[in-house]
Each structure stands twice: as structure tokens, then as C-alpha cells.
Design a protein around this motif. Structure first.
Motif, PDB file in Angstrom:
ATOM      1  N   CYS A 243      35.979  27.400  -5.339  1.00  0.00           N
ATOM      2  CA  CYS A 243      36.971  27.360  -6.415  1.00  0.00           C
ATOM      3  C   CYS A 243      37.058  28.716  -7.098  1.00  0.00           C
ATOM      4  CB  CYS A 243      36.574  26.278  -7.422  1.00  0.00           C
ATOM      5  SG  CYS A 243      37.749  26.055  -8.760  1.00  0.00           S
ATOM      6  N   GLY A 269      48.965  20.632  -0.095  1.00  0.00           N
ATOM      7  CA  GLY A 269      48.834  20.534  -1.535  1.00  0.00           C
ATOM      8  C   GLY A 269      49.880  19.626  -2.137  1.00  0.00           C
ATOM      9  N   ARG A 274      47.762  21.939  -5.987  1.00  0.00           N
ATOM     10  CA  ARG A 274      46.366  21.535  -5.827  1.00  0.00           C
ATOM     11  C   ARG A 274      46.174  20.890  -4.459  1.00  0.00           C
ATOM     12  NH1 ARG A 274      44.050  18.570 -10.870  1.00  0.00           N
ATOM     13  NH2 ARG A 274      44.429  20.691 -11.637  1.00  0.00           N
ATOM     14  N   SER A 297      40.044  21.995 -10.042  1.00  0.00           N
ATOM     15  CA  SER A 297      41.082  22.671  -9.293  1.00  0.00           C
ATOM     16  C   SER A 297      40.712  22.873  -7.846  1.00  0.00           C
ATOM     17  CB  SER A 297      41.391  24.043  -9.933  1.00  0.00           C
ATOM     18  OG  SER A 297      40.247  24.854  -9.922  1.00  0.00           O
ATOM     19  N   GLY A 299      39.460  20.569  -5.835  1.00  0.00           N
ATOM     20  CA  GLY A 299      39.709  19.393  -5.032  1.00  0.00           C
ATOM     21  C   GLY A 299      38.457  18.606  -4.690  1.00  0.00           C
TER      22      GLY A 299
END
Length: 305
Positions: A243, A269, A274, A297, A299
């Protein structure tokens, strides 16, 4: 990551790659290049200059970055040409290099050319000003990932992920060290250090260096918003997620226990950019799909679909 077979002599494809939003497919062979629309299935552009090892398209624009396969002196792999498809493929600019170009990546602000010598050259796309030269170490597969902007801003310079050179990162180490499982990430919005003598490109300091894998890297991919990086090694048993901007671990997905080289990674996404699904294609001819978790963010970790 596009399919690249620059040394193929079987009369088949030399290169196949999608544009950034997946709306077009670019194909090259020993005769030239074709661009196909994936909506209409029509040929949008075709030219037959000869063999091309790379043809990178910028979104749905008329800009193509072309690199020759070396079948003739006019199509040397040491030169990158920018062509305008709206003008019949006319060359609008050329960039010469001291070594063969193995990969090209574009977004709306930057052009990155990866060389067989073990360096990535970064240019401002609007002016073709040389911004930085970044060592990568041995990288015969042309492994590089450039995000398509940041956070939905397609005009942002984005983030660049490259294999980290082993050793001290010098030019000599880049050409002689064994492949690394580490990844360097550069924030391209930052200004490089001052140019060298004669106005040569400056340097960028990596914002993050990841100890991603013990084995050499095999695949890199950014999510649509440039906030998550996926990495895989030559072993191919796991894919790791990171991330950004911090470069914190965001999860791991397991492909399997046996070794299988992962040739490509791709995110799907949501509307916000995202990532929700990760795809991994292996050298065994299989494609694995993983549903990513919703936390943060990055996932989070996920399981197979």
C-alpha cells in the motif's frame, strides 16, 4: 505487462499489449503494427514499416511509442520513435540510446524507456526533457511498472516501480550483479537532483525500497489509482500487495505450493480505482483470480474466486 518476443523468428507476434484503460490492443510482427479497438473489433491503425519489438499506445490518443526489432538498420532497437497515428504514423520525435530498449511505459505526464544495459530513462512526455536515469540491475525481461496517474488524476506523473539493483546500485553493479527480489518505487512528481555535466539527466531518490521476495522478481503491477503495487517472484507461489505512499504490506495471496513462474499481474478496480480483483497469469498456461478484501486502500489479502 505486454507480451514481448523481440527475437522470435517463427513469423508470429513480436509484441502484444493493451493501452492503459484496456480499450485497445496493439500487435506487432515482422511486417509492422496494428491497433485494434476492443469495442468495435475494428483495426484503428495499421502500418508496415518492418519488425517492431515494442508499440506502446497512450490511452486512446494518436500517440504510439515504437521500437524496432533490429531487422534492418532503420529499425534499430537503440532508437525509440514517437509516431502520430492521425498522420499516418508519421514520426514526430526520436530518442536515441546507447543500448537496446527492452520496454516502454507511458502515462500522460511521463515516458519511461528501459534499456538492456540495466537502466531506466525517465522523460517528461510533453517536452521529452530527460529527467532521470535509474539503475535496475539485470532485467532481460524488461520488468517495469508505471502507474497511470495517481488517485484518479490521470495528469499526475505517477509512481514508477523497478527491480532494485543488487550491490551498491552503481552502474557497474547494475550490469554485473545477480537479479534482485527487491523493488524500488519512485515518486515521479518529485524533481530529480541537478543534471550532470553537459545537461545529462539527473537522479531520483527512491521513496521506498521493498524487500519483496527472496527469489528474483518476475512481475509488477499497479492498481488503477496507483495506490497498490502487486509483486511476484520467479517462484510464483505467492503474490504480495503493498500500500502506497508508505509502501506498507497490504496482504498476500497464495497461488499454490509448486513453483510456476508468474508472467503477468493485473488489477480490476471499482469506480473509485480501489482494486477488488487480482489476476495472475502463469507460465503453465493458467490464470488465477483472487478477490481482494475491502480493508484500507490496499484492498487487503484475498482468496481465489
Amino acid at each position: 505487462m505486454p507480451l514481448s518476443r523481440p527475437d522470435a523468428d517463427d513469423g508470429g507476434l513480436l509484441y502484444a499489449g493493451f493501452n492503459q484503460d484496456g480499450s485497445a490492443l496493439t500487435l506487432t510482427d515482422a511486417t509492422g503494427v496494428r491497433v485494434l479497438s476492443l469495442e468495435s473489433h475494428a483495426v484503428c491503425f495499421a502500418a508496415e514499416p518492418g519488425g517492431l519489438r515494442c508499440a506502446e499506445m497512450l490511452h486512446t490518443s494518436s500517440l504510439l511509442a515504437l521500437v524496432g526489432a533490429g531487422h534492418s538498420p532503420s529499425l534499430t532497437p537503440r532508437r525509440l520513435a514517437l509516431a502520430n497515428t492521425a498522420r499516418g504514423g508519421a514520426t514526430i520525435a526520436e530518442l536515441p540510446f546507447a543500448a537496446a530498449v527492452t520496454a516502454v511505459r507511458l502515462n500522460r505526464a511521463r515516458l519511461v524507456a528501459l534499456l538492456a544495459s540495466g537502466a531506466a530513462h525517465v522523460f517528461a512526455l510533453d517536452s521529452l526533457t530527460a529527467l532521470a536515469v535509474l539503475p535496475t540491475g539485470p532485467n532481460p525481461g524488461g520488468l517495469v511498472a508505471l502507474s497511470d496517474g495517481l488517485g484518479g488524476d490521470l495528469g499526475a506523473p505517477g509512481r514508477l516501480a523497478l527491480p532494485a539493483p543488487a550491490g551498491n546500485g552503481s552502474a557497474s553493479a547494475a550490469s554485473s550483479s545477480s537479479p534482485s527480489g527487491r523493488v524500488r518505487v519512485f515518486e515521479l512528481r518529485e524533481s530529480p537532483r541537478a543534471p550532470g555535466p553537459g545537461g545529462s539527466a539527473g537522479a531520483l531518490t527512491p521513496s521506498v525500497e521493498l524487500a519483496a521476495h527472496r527469489a528474483p522478481l518476475a512481475a509488477l503491477a499497479w492498481s488503477a489509482d496507483g495506490g497498490t503495487l502487486a509483486t511476484a517472484s520467479a517462484r510464483g507461489t505467492v503474490v504480495r500487495l503493498w500500500c502506497f505512499p508508505a509502501g506498507a504490506p497490504a496482504g498476500t495471496v497464495r497461488r499454490g505450493a509448486s513453483t510456476a513462474r508468474i508472467n503477468d499481474l493485473a488489477f480490476l478496480g471499482s469506480a473509485s480505482g480501489r482494486p477488488t480483483v487480482l489476476a495472475a497469469a502463469t507460465g503453465h498456461g493458467s490464470v488465477h483470480l483472487f478477490r481482494l478484501g475491502g480493508g484500507g486502500s490496499g484492498g487487503g489479502s484475498g482468496g481465489p474466486l
